[in-house]
Design a protein around this motif. Structure first.
Motif, PDB file in Angstrom:
ATOM      1  N   PRO A 183      28.504-110.417 -93.487  1.00 39.83           N
ATOM      2  CA  PRO A 183      28.866-109.123 -92.894  1.00 39.83           C
ATOM      3  C   PRO A 183      27.863-108.018 -93.186  1.00 39.83           C
ATOM      4  O   PRO A 183      27.610-107.185 -92.323  1.00 39.83           O
ATOM      5  N   PHE A 184      27.248-107.995 -94.370  1.00 43.69           N
ATOM      6  CA  PHE A 184      26.343-106.870 -94.630  1.00 43.69           C
ATOM      7  C   PHE A 184      25.099-106.932 -93.741  1.00 43.69           C
ATOM      8  O   PHE A 184      24.526-105.897 -93.410  1.00 43.69           O
ATOM      9  N   GLU A 186      25.227-108.292 -90.599  1.00 38.62           N
ATOM     10  CA  GLU A 186      25.751-107.884 -89.287  1.00 38.62           C
ATOM     11  C   GLU A 186      25.886-106.371 -89.220  1.00 38.62           C
ATOM     12  O   GLU A 186      25.580-105.753 -88.202  1.00 38.62           O
ATOM     13  N   ALA A 187      26.355-105.786 -90.322  1.00 40.83           N
ATOM     14  CA  ALA A 187      26.485-104.330 -90.353  1.00 40.83           C
ATOM     15  C   ALA A 187      25.118-103.694 -90.159  1.00 40.83           C
ATOM     16  O   ALA A 187      24.966-102.711 -89.437  1.00 40.83           O
ATOM     17  N   ARG A 189      22.566-104.947 -88.556  1.00 44.93           N
ATOM     18  CA  ARG A 189      22.167-105.076 -87.148  1.00 44.93           C
ATOM     19  C   ARG A 189      22.899-104.048 -86.299  1.00 44.93           C
ATOM     20  O   ARG A 189      22.312-103.443 -85.394  1.00 44.93           O
ATOM     21  N   ALA A 190      24.169-103.853 -86.597  1.00 46.09           N
ATOM     22  CA  ALA A 190      24.933-102.884 -85.808  1.00 46.09           C
ATOM     23  C   ALA A 190      24.418-101.461 -86.031  1.00 46.09           C
ATOM     24  O   ALA A 190      24.611-100.594 -85.189  1.00 46.09           O
ATOM     25  N   LEU A 191      23.761-101.218 -87.156  1.00 49.73           N
ATOM     26  CA  LEU A 191      23.187 -99.893 -87.395  1.00 49.73           C
ATOM     27  C   LEU A 191      21.855 -99.720 -86.683  1.00 49.73           C
ATOM     28  O   LEU A 191      21.290 -98.635 -86.678  1.00 49.73           O
ATOM     29  N   GLY A 192      21.325-100.811 -86.153  1.00 50.45           N
ATOM     30  CA  GLY A 192      20.054-100.720 -85.462  1.00 50.45           C
ATOM     31  C   GLY A 192      18.856-100.991 -86.357  1.00 50.45           C
ATOM     32  O   GLY A 192      17.751-100.550 -86.046  1.00 50.45           O
ATOM     33  N   GLU A 193      19.047-101.712 -87.457  1.00 50.79           N
ATOM     34  CA  GLU A 193      17.898-102.090 -88.281  1.00 50.79           C
ATOM     35  C   GLU A 193      17.022-103.061 -87.485  1.00 50.79           C
ATOM     36  O   GLU A 193      17.541-103.905 -86.749  1.00 50.79           O
ATOM     37  N   SER A 197      12.990-105.267 -90.888  1.00 49.94           N
ATOM     38  CA  SER A 197      13.698-104.571 -91.944  1.00 49.94           C
ATOM     39  C   SER A 197      14.847-105.425 -92.476  1.00 49.94           C
ATOM     40  O   SER A 197      15.103-105.454 -93.682  1.00 49.94           O
ATOM     41  N   ARG A 201      14.618-106.113 -96.269  1.00 45.36           N
ATOM     42  CA  ARG A 201      15.528-105.306 -97.081  1.00 45.36           C
ATOM     43  C   ARG A 201      16.807-106.036 -97.447  1.00 45.36           C
ATOM     44  O   ARG A 201      17.425-105.755 -98.471  1.00 45.36           O
ATOM     45  N   TYR A 202      17.257-106.917 -96.556  1.00 49.54           N
ATOM     46  CA  TYR A 202      18.580-107.496 -96.762  1.00 49.54           C
ATOM     47  C   TYR A 202      18.528-108.962 -97.158  1.00 49.54           C
ATOM     48  O   TYR A 202      19.292-109.403 -97.999  1.00 49.54           O
TER      49      TYR A 202
END
Lengths: 292, 342
Positions: A183-184, A186-187, A189-193, A197, A201-202
């Protein structure tokens, strides 16, 4: 108001250091490995003060002398002091190990990340390459690469890295596949990273434990393979005090002066054992699930 | 049939509109990874979410609710049909334009423990949306503090890592990250089902007060019917990747039109002990596979009211009453009642 909360930068690391040290001290393999390597490291750093003579100082009146006072590990066919050569050789062994691991690590980790994160065609191409590399006998492939590049220690290091990145790629790929659906991510991606990145970063920071373990486990292999190629005459060239070179020169006098081959061999075993124990210890405390 | 429930473009667009949206996942198999079979996770769903409402989406696990939720911000691309956000087709939006649309949505996931990057302090996770929009320095810090106040998180958690927080705190941090850009829509994918009951209530109350404060639209996904009734204005019921009924929350509970809704409602224990021996609607067996759903109405093998036509034709989602849609051949003949007075 804003400044009270804003001036405190994040300080604590994800794992606090002290408990980690205690866990490490409780792991026998790790402690023994670390001690063995510490000895090698100290010898390499203080080689000038520890070695009785220069590694290439010849003494033709004292050739092929057996170990004894004044020449603790004997001398070779040119009267060079074996102990001094082994001491200087530790520098080559450590440097080779670290450089090879860095090259193959960068290569394997980036390819594994790309394959695991993007999937699809990129994954199929990279996995194909990985499988081929994995399937070929590493020393034979390295020999072929060195033959193309020409002999020399640098080319040997490149060759060894080119045949051994596949292990990193495979592990990082499967780890990235698991992480990219968390989920983190997916979150993010939903923020537009951006993809880059997300990977750096993740996903990458969450594979650090794994990378440390794989790197320390592949270090001994890297040292052994370069030594083997030097032994075959493709790596360091005489009079470099490479342990592989010392071994291959000593082999000609195996019956008359076995000490010439035994001591560099023991130095190699000591170092490789140190890295192996350290790697397995790190694996146990950083990533217990990988325990075979 | 696909366009039956999608009228001509209205003067002002609903915030979210799905036109026969489909998402099929291919199943890899066979010698050459050739796939002829699909999991039909979302199969021809048409619906709208209006500004300011809470749309509750209920269904069993595997009914496609989560897949549907991921279609809206474009985390998944639809295999067919259209997903429109404020009139714009998400599947045809890319790059910066897609990011501008996504900025207007927030998502909160089910598992709070894995919703935040384990390697980043909470402050960095909450602040990241601002970084990406170019809001930096003091202004960013001010908004982080304002947002964590809104979700009732203490400032001490900002410098911690996610694993040092409780489940409730983690979920509050996820909510903070979802609302920090003042979105219009927040997609809540089972936001409370991983939490203790006492914490669930706190989070639900928080979500309600946030909705009032900053006028949010919610897509609230859950399998818990009592929560969805408490939270939602309208409820959509999903079964086997299809929407089988849409109705205002109270109306749905008072008189479901679809047998599946009735079965779901009568499966959840009533709070009023006098209702324990109310009429129950039972479904036989398990939900069929999404790979080869039964022909006709997906429910017919399990439905106590099934007749011949149910196994032959797929019932369209039709307007049954004002603001009520149902996909059942027999809804007019059936009088399903679950609530008091049954």
């Amino acid at each position: 108001m804003a400044s009270t909360g804003g001036t405190r930068p994040p300080r604590r690391s994800p794992m606090r250091v002290w408990p980690l040290v205690r866990v490490a001290l409780g792991n026998g393999q790790l402690v023994v490995g670390a001690i063995l390597l510490l000895v090698v490291l100290l010898i390499a750093v203080f080689a000038e003060s520890l070695a009785p003579r220069a590694y290439d100082a010849m003494d033709l009146t004292n050739r092929l002398r057996a170990p004894g006072p004044g020449m603790l590990l004997g001398t070779d066919q040119f009267g060079r002091d074996t102990l001094s050569r082994i001491i200087y050789g530790s520098r080559i062994a450590l440097r080779v190990g670290l450089i090879v691991v860095v090259i193959e690590g960068v290569l394997g980790v980036s390819l594994g990340l790309l394959a695991g994160y993007y999937g699809g065609l990129a994954d199929r191409m990279i996995s194909f390459l990985t499988d081929i590399t994995w399937a070929l006998p590493p020393i034979v492939l390295a020999l072929a690469i060195v033959t193309v590049l020409g002999p020399g220690l640098n080319n040997v290091m490149i060759a060894i890295a080119l045949v051994s990145w596949a292990g990193y790629a495979r592990l990082i790929r499967s780890k990235a596949q698991g992480l990219k659906n968390m989920p983190f991510v997916e979150a993010a991606r939903a923020l537009g990273e951006s993809d880059l990145s997300i990977m750096f970063r993740y996903i990458l920071p969450n594979t650090f434990g794994l990378i440390v373990v794989v790197a320390s486990l592949s270090l001994p292999g890297a040292i052994l393979s370069t030594t083997a190629l030097s032994f075959l005459g493709l790596g360091s060239q005489p009079p470099a005090p490479d342990w592989g070179v010392i071994l291959s020169e000593g082999i000609r006098f195996l019956y008359d002066a076995p000490f010439l081959s035994i001591f560099p061999g023991l130095a190699l075993v000591w170092t490789v054992l140190g890295f192996t124990l350290l790697g397995e210890g790190l694996r146990d405390i950083l990533d217990p699930r990988m325990k075979a | 049939m696909p366009m039956a429930t999608a009228p001509q473009a209205p003067p002002s667009w609903p915030l979210v509109r799905l036109d026969s949206a489909r998402k099929y996942f291919p199943i890899r198999g066979g010698l050459f990874g050739h796939s002829a079979r699909y999991v039909r996770a979302v199969n021809n769903v048409s619906m709208t979410i209006e500004r300011g409402e809470t749309f509750g989406l209920v269904g069993e696990s595997g009914s496609g609710k989560t897949t549907l939720a991921r279609l809206i911000p474009g985390l998944l691309r639809p295999s067919g049909g259209r997903v429109l956000y404020d009139g714009r087709d998400i599947a045809r939006t890319h790059g910066g334009e897609l990011n501008r649309l996504r900025r207007r949505m927030g998502i909160v996931f089910q598992d709070p423990a894995s919703s935040l990057n384990p390697r980043s302090p909470v402050r960095a996770s909450i602040r990241r949306p601002l970084d990406l929009q170019g809001v930096r320095g003091r202004e960013a810090e001010r908004r982080v503090l304002e947002t964590i106040d809104r979700v009732n998180l203490g400032r001490e958690v900002l410098d911690r890592y996610p694993h040092q927080l409780s489940g409730g705190q983690q979920q509050r941090a996820s909510i903070a990250r979802a609302i920090i850009l003042n979105p219009e829509l927040v997609i809540l994918d089972e936001p409370t089902s991983a939490l203790d009951v006492s914490i669930q209530a706190q989070i639900l109350n928080l979500l309600q007060s946030l909705q009032e404060q900053i006028r949010l639209t919610y897509l609230f996904i859950t399998h818990n019917l009592s929560i969805v009734r408490y939270m939602s204005d309208r409820i959509g019921v999903m079964y086997l990747g299809k929407l089988v009924e849409v109705a205002p929350a109270e109306a749905l509970h008072d008189r479901p039109f679809h047998p599946y809704t009735a079965a779901l409602l009568s499966a959840s224990p009533p709070l009023n002990p006098r209702l324990r021996d109310r009429k129950r609607y039972r479904l036989e067996g398990d939900p069929p596979s999404l790979i080869s759903p039964p022909p006709g109405c997906g429910l017919h093998p399990r439905c106590p009211f099934a007749v011949e036509v149910c196994s032959e034709r797929t019932p369209p989602l039709v307007e049954a009453a004002a603001r009520r849609l149902v996909a059942c051949h027999r809804w007019e003949e059936l009088t399903l009642k679950v609530g008091p007075g049954a």
